[in-house]
Scaffold this motif. Sequence first.
Motif, mmCIF file in Angstrom:
data_model
loop_
_atom_site.group_PDB
_atom_site.id
_atom_site.type_symbol
_atom_site.label_atom_id
_atom_site.label_comp_id
_atom_site.label_asym_id
_atom_site.label_seq_id
_atom_site.Cartn_x
_atom_site.Cartn_y
_atom_site.Cartn_z
ATOM 1 N N SER A 153 0.860 -1.183 0.000
ATOM 2 C CA SER A 153 0.000 0.000 0.000
ATOM 3 C C SER A 153 0.891 1.226 0.000
ATOM 4 C CB SER A 153 -0.889 0.037 1.234
ATOM 5 O OG SER A 153 -1.847 -0.978 1.171
ATOM 6 N N CYS A 187 0.443 5.126 0.269
ATOM 7 C CA CYS A 187 -0.587 6.090 0.647
ATOM 8 C C CYS A 187 -0.426 7.420 -0.084
ATOM 9 C CB CYS A 187 -0.569 6.286 2.161
ATOM 10 S SG CYS A 187 -1.005 4.751 3.037
ATOM 11 N N ASN A 223 4.185 -7.024 1.372
ATOM 12 C CA ASN A 223 3.468 -6.689 2.609
ATOM 13 C C ASN A 223 4.007 -5.435 3.281
ATOM 14 O OD1 ASN A 223 1.863 -9.112 2.377
ATOM 15 N ND2 ASN A 223 3.718 -10.200 3.001
ATOM 16 N N VAL A 224 4.168 -4.370 2.500
ATOM 17 C CA VAL A 224 4.715 -3.108 2.982
ATOM 18 C C VAL A 224 3.635 -2.036 2.926
ATOM 19 C CG1 VAL A 224 6.376 -1.266 2.432
ATOM 20 C CG2 VAL A 224 7.075 -3.652 2.315
ATOM 21 N N VAL A 225 3.640 -1.134 3.909
ATOM 22 C CA VAL A 225 2.797 0.055 3.894
ATOM 23 C C VAL A 225 3.722 1.265 3.904
ATOM 24 C CG1 VAL A 225 1.063 1.422 5.104
ATOM 25 C CG2 VAL A 225 0.915 -1.073 5.122
ATOM 26 N N GLY A 264 3.709 5.288 4.187
ATOM 27 C CA GLY A 264 2.838 6.334 4.692
ATOM 28 C C GLY A 264 2.664 7.505 3.741
ATOM 29 N N SER A 282 5.371 10.325 2.033
ATOM 30 C CA SER A 282 6.735 9.800 2.158
ATOM 31 C C SER A 282 7.512 9.949 0.865
ATOM 32 C CB SER A 282 6.702 8.321 2.549
ATOM 33 O OG SER A 282 6.103 8.169 3.809
ATOM 34 N N LYS A 301 6.295 -1.166 7.962
ATOM 35 C CA LYS A 301 5.633 0.112 7.704
ATOM 36 C C LYS A 301 6.735 1.152 7.656
ATOM 37 C CE LYS A 301 1.415 -1.135 10.081
ATOM 38 N NZ LYS A 301 0.555 -0.910 11.248
ATOM 39 N N TYR A 323 7.608 5.500 6.685
ATOM 40 C CA TYR A 323 7.076 6.814 6.370
ATOM 41 C C TYR A 323 8.155 7.875 6.549
ATOM 42 C CZ TYR A 323 6.828 7.626 11.406
ATOM 43 O OH TYR A 323 7.151 7.769 12.724
ATOM 44 N N CYS A 341 12.158 8.576 3.752
ATOM 45 C CA CYS A 341 11.385 7.468 4.301
ATOM 46 C C CYS A 341 12.241 6.607 5.237
ATOM 47 C CB CYS A 341 10.846 6.615 3.158
ATOM 48 S SG CYS A 341 9.605 5.433 3.662
ATOM 49 N N GLU A 360 8.557 -0.237 11.642
ATOM 50 C CA GLU A 360 8.114 -1.511 12.200
ATOM 51 C C GLU A 360 8.717 -2.651 11.430
ATOM 52 O OE1 GLU A 360 3.847 -3.217 12.439
ATOM 53 O OE2 GLU A 360 3.889 -1.291 13.482
#
Length: 73
Positions: A29, A31, A45-47, A49, A52, A63, A65, A69, A73
């Motif tokens: 994802s 954002c 499986n990365v997010v 933010g 960023s 995760k 951000y 960047c 986590e």
Amino acid sequence: MSVYQGVTIGNKGNGSRSEITPTIGDNVSICANATVIGGIKIGNNVVIGAGSVVVKNISDGVKAYGNPCRVVE
């Protein structure tokens, strides 16, 4: 992969496509208003933010951000 409003995914410099274009894994994802530039790898499986700026590799399952960047986590 989910890419939200205003995201920029771009090339950086000259060279072969694999050297200048990001590679994005599965279930990622990115954002709103994030920027992903260059021959980097974003893991699975990365997010990433909102807002960023990603110019370095991001490993699987985290995760991240900020500008620049950073992994949280």
